[in-house]
Design a protein around this motif. Structure first.
Motif, PDB file in Angstrom:
ATOM      1  N   ASP A  75      11.032  14.157 -26.111  1.00  0.00           N
ATOM      2  CA  ASP A  75       9.858  13.829 -25.174  1.00  0.00           C
ATOM      3  C   ASP A  75      10.149  13.687 -23.534  1.00  0.00           C
ATOM      4  N   VAL A  76       9.310  14.343 -22.856  1.00  0.00           N
ATOM      5  CA  VAL A  76       9.434  14.261 -21.601  1.00  0.00           C
ATOM      6  C   VAL A  76       8.166  13.690 -20.935  1.00  0.00           C
ATOM      7  N   ARG A  77       8.422  12.425 -20.120  1.00  0.00           N
ATOM      8  CA  ARG A  77       7.140  11.868 -19.523  1.00  0.00           C
ATOM      9  C   ARG A  77       7.540  11.860 -17.837  1.00  0.00           C
ATOM     10  N   PHE A  78       6.598  12.039 -17.089  1.00  0.00           N
ATOM     11  CA  PHE A  78       6.548  11.873 -15.634  1.00  0.00           C
ATOM     12  C   PHE A  78       5.262  11.622 -15.104  1.00  0.00           C
ATOM     13  N   GLY A  79       5.583  10.996 -13.930  1.00  0.00           N
ATOM     14  CA  GLY A  79       4.447  10.511 -13.066  1.00  0.00           C
ATOM     15  C   GLY A  79       4.772   9.862 -11.803  1.00  0.00           C
ATOM     16  N   ALA A  80       3.916   9.180 -11.109  1.00  0.00           N
ATOM     17  CA  ALA A  80       4.268   8.157 -10.156  1.00  0.00           C
ATOM     18  C   ALA A  80       5.197   7.229 -10.581  1.00  0.00           C
ATOM     19  N   HIS A  81       4.852   6.566 -11.809  1.00  0.00           N
ATOM     20  CA  HIS A  81       5.694   5.402 -12.510  1.00  0.00           C
ATOM     21  C   HIS A  81       5.782   5.643 -14.003  1.00  0.00           C
ATOM     22  N   VAL A  82       6.860   5.672 -14.561  1.00  0.00           N
ATOM     23  CA  VAL A  82       6.759   5.992 -16.065  1.00  0.00           C
ATOM     24  C   VAL A  82       7.666   4.797 -16.579  1.00  0.00           C
ATOM     25  N   ASP A  83       7.116   3.935 -17.523  1.00  0.00           N
ATOM     26  CA  ASP A  83       7.864   2.974 -18.092  1.00  0.00           C
ATOM     27  C   ASP A  83       8.816   3.095 -19.347  1.00  0.00           C
ATOM     28  N   SER A  84       8.106   3.851 -20.218  1.00  0.00           N
ATOM     29  CA  SER A  84       9.190   4.366 -21.597  1.00  0.00           C
ATOM     30  C   SER A  84       9.190   5.854 -21.435  1.00  0.00           C
ATOM     31  N   PRO A  85      10.252   6.358 -22.184  1.00  0.00           N
ATOM     32  CA  PRO A  85      10.677   7.596 -22.565  1.00  0.00           C
ATOM     33  C   PRO A  85       9.775   8.062 -23.583  1.00  0.00           C
ATOM     34  N   MET A  86       9.402   7.369 -24.557  1.00  0.00           N
ATOM     35  CA  MET A  86       8.834   7.696 -25.688  1.00  0.00           C
ATOM     36  C   MET A  86       7.232   7.853 -25.754  1.00  0.00           C
ATOM     37  N   ILE A  87       6.783   8.983 -26.048  1.00  0.00           N
ATOM     38  CA  ILE A  87       5.371   9.246 -26.123  1.00  0.00           C
ATOM     39  C   ILE A  87       4.653   8.775 -27.278  1.00  0.00           C
ATOM     40  N   PRO A  88       3.748   7.901 -27.322  1.00  0.00           N
ATOM     41  CA  PRO A  88       3.235   7.480 -28.585  1.00  0.00           C
ATOM     42  C   PRO A  88       2.259   8.753 -29.392  1.00  0.00           C
ATOM     43  N   ALA A  89       2.120   8.529 -30.690  1.00  0.00           N
ATOM     44  CA  ALA A  89       1.322   9.659 -31.543  1.00  0.00           C
ATOM     45  C   ALA A  89       0.260   9.779 -30.699  1.00  0.00           C
ATOM     46  N   SER A 127      -1.592   9.969 -13.936  1.00  0.00           N
ATOM     47  CA  SER A 127      -0.752   8.767 -13.706  1.00  0.00           C
ATOM     48  C   SER A 127       0.487   8.953 -14.641  1.00  0.00           C
ATOM     49  N   VAL A 128       0.242   9.821 -15.933  1.00  0.00           N
ATOM     50  CA  VAL A 128       1.782  10.232 -16.517  1.00  0.00           C
ATOM     51  C   VAL A 128       1.309  11.463 -17.207  1.00  0.00           C
ATOM     52  N   THR A 129       2.015  12.340 -17.238  1.00  0.00           N
ATOM     53  CA  THR A 129       2.140  13.802 -18.246  1.00  0.00           C
ATOM     54  C   THR A 129       3.082  13.439 -19.254  1.00  0.00           C
ATOM     55  N   ASN A 130       2.439  13.889 -20.370  1.00  0.00           N
ATOM     56  CA  ASN A 130       3.677  13.621 -21.504  1.00  0.00           C
ATOM     57  C   ASN A 130       3.675  15.095 -22.135  1.00  0.00           C
ATOM     58  N   ILE A 131       4.941  15.476 -22.456  1.00  0.00           N
ATOM     59  CA  ILE A 131       5.228  16.845 -22.736  1.00  0.00           C
ATOM     60  C   ILE A 131       6.248  16.404 -24.167  1.00  0.00           C
ATOM     61  N   VAL A 132       5.904  17.080 -25.235  1.00  0.00           N
ATOM     62  CA  VAL A 132       6.877  17.079 -26.451  1.00  0.00           C
ATOM     63  C   VAL A 132       7.393  18.270 -26.502  1.00  0.00           C
ATOM     64  N   PHE A 133       8.492  18.552 -26.646  1.00  0.00           N
ATOM     65  CA  PHE A 133       9.146  20.005 -27.125  1.00  0.00           C
ATOM     66  C   PHE A 133       9.800  19.753 -28.416  1.00  0.00           C
ATOM     67  N   ALA A 134       9.586  20.658 -29.349  1.00  0.00           N
ATOM     68  CA  ALA A 134       9.923  20.536 -30.930  1.00  0.00           C
ATOM     69  C   ALA A 134      10.550  22.138 -31.200  1.00  0.00           C
ATOM     70  N   GLY A 135      11.207  21.850 -32.257  1.00  0.00           N
ATOM     71  CA  GLY A 135      11.885  23.140 -32.684  1.00  0.00           C
ATOM     72  C   GLY A 135      13.173  22.880 -33.535  1.00  0.00           C
ATOM     73  N   LEU A 136      14.096  23.669 -33.963  1.00  0.00           N
ATOM     74  CA  LEU A 136      15.021  23.377 -34.887  1.00  0.00           C
ATOM     75  C   LEU A 136      16.451  23.360 -34.127  1.00  0.00           C
ATOM     76  N   GLY A 137      17.421  23.000 -34.785  1.00  0.00           N
ATOM     77  CA  GLY A 137      18.655  22.995 -34.065  1.00  0.00           C
ATOM     78  C   GLY A 137      19.292  24.100 -33.592  1.00  0.00           C
ATOM     79  N   GLY A 138      19.591  24.489 -32.538  1.00  0.00           N
ATOM     80  CA  GLY A 138      20.074  25.718 -31.955  1.00  0.00           C
ATOM     81  C   GLY A 138      18.993  26.692 -30.971  1.00  0.00           C
ATOM     82  N   GLN A 139      17.792  26.294 -31.143  1.00  0.00           N
ATOM     83  CA  GLN A 139      16.852  27.114 -30.610  1.00  0.00           C
ATOM     84  C   GLN A 139      16.783  26.600 -29.124  1.00  0.00           C
ATOM     85  N   GLY A 140      17.399  25.826 -28.596  1.00  0.00           N
ATOM     86  CA  GLY A 140      17.159  25.513 -27.106  1.00  0.00           C
ATOM     87  C   GLY A 140      16.129  24.328 -26.851  1.00  0.00           C
TER      88      GLY A 140
END
Length: 166
Positions: free
Chosen positions: A60-74, A10-23
Motif C-alpha cells: 500500500d502506498v498513501r500520499f498527500g499533504a498529510h497521511v496518518d496511516s500506511p494501511m489502505i482500508p478496503a 487529500s490522500v491518494t491511495n495505491i495498492v500494488f499486488a502480484g506474486l513474489g519475484g515480480q517486482g
C-alpha cells in the motif's frame, strides 16, 4: 512538485499486488521515492506472505499533504496496480467503485526489452494519472536500479505511459 497543495487530493491511495519475484515491492519503492521527491507526505506498507515461493505480495502506498496511516482500508484504493492477472480477484475489494485498475494487459509485453521491466512499465501507466513530474519519476527509477538497467527501464516506463493514454 504538485502545482499547488490545493490541486492535490487529500490522500491518494495505491495498492500494488502480484506474486513474489515480480517486482511488487520494487514498484512501490519507486512510487514512494517519486512521491517523496515531490515533497508530499508518504506512508507505505507491505505484506509479503509467501513471496519467496511465488505467493501473494501487496504493498500500500498513501500520499498527500498529510497521511496518518500506511494501511489502505478496503474499498478505498484510488488505483490498483496488479502485476499478475490471477491477483486481480484477490485484491479487487481494495479498489473504490470509481478507482482505476491497471493490469498487465495494458502493456504489449512483446515491446519490452526485458520482461522483468513489466513493473516499471505499469508504473509508467500509473504515472499518466498522477501529477508527479517526469524528473521525479526518472530519478526514482534510476535510484532504484543499477545503471546498466536505466535505458531499458526508461523505455519500459515510456511504453506504459503511452499505453495508458490510448
Amino acid at each position: 512538485m504538485f502545482e499547488s497543495q490545493s490541486n492535490m487530493p487529500s490522500v491518494t491511495n495505491i495498492v500494488f499486488a502480484g506474486l513474489g519475484g515480480q517486482g511488487v515491492i520494487k514498484a512501490s519503492d519507486i512510487m514512494a521515492d517519486a512521491v517523496f521527491r515531490s515533497g508530499c507526505d508518504i506512508k507505505k506498507s507491505e505484506i509479503h506472505g509467501m513471496s519467496q515461493r511465488g505467493g501473494s505480495v501487496t504493498s500500500d502506498v498513501r500520499f498527500g499533504a498529510h497521511v496518518d496511516s500506511p494501511m489502505i482500508p478496503a474499498g478505498q484504493a484510488d488505483f490498483l496496480v496488479v502485476l499478475s492477472p490471477d491477483q486481480v480477484d484477490n485484491n479487487r475489494a481494495m479498489l473504490k467503485p470509481d478507482g482505476v485498475l491497471i493490469t498487465p494487459d495494458w502493456i504489449d509485453e512483446s515491446k519490452l526489452e526485458n520482461r522483468k521491466s513489466l513493473n516499471v512499465s505499469l508504473l509508467g501507466a500509473l504515472s499518466a494519472y498522477l501529477p508527479l513530474t517526469a524528473e521525479h519519476w526518472q530519478a526514482a527509477v534510476e535510484a532504484a536500479l543499477a545503471p546498466k538497467l536505466h535505458a531499458q527501464n526508461r523505455a519500459a516506463f515510456a511504453l506504459g505511459r503511452q499505453s495508458a493514454r490510448k
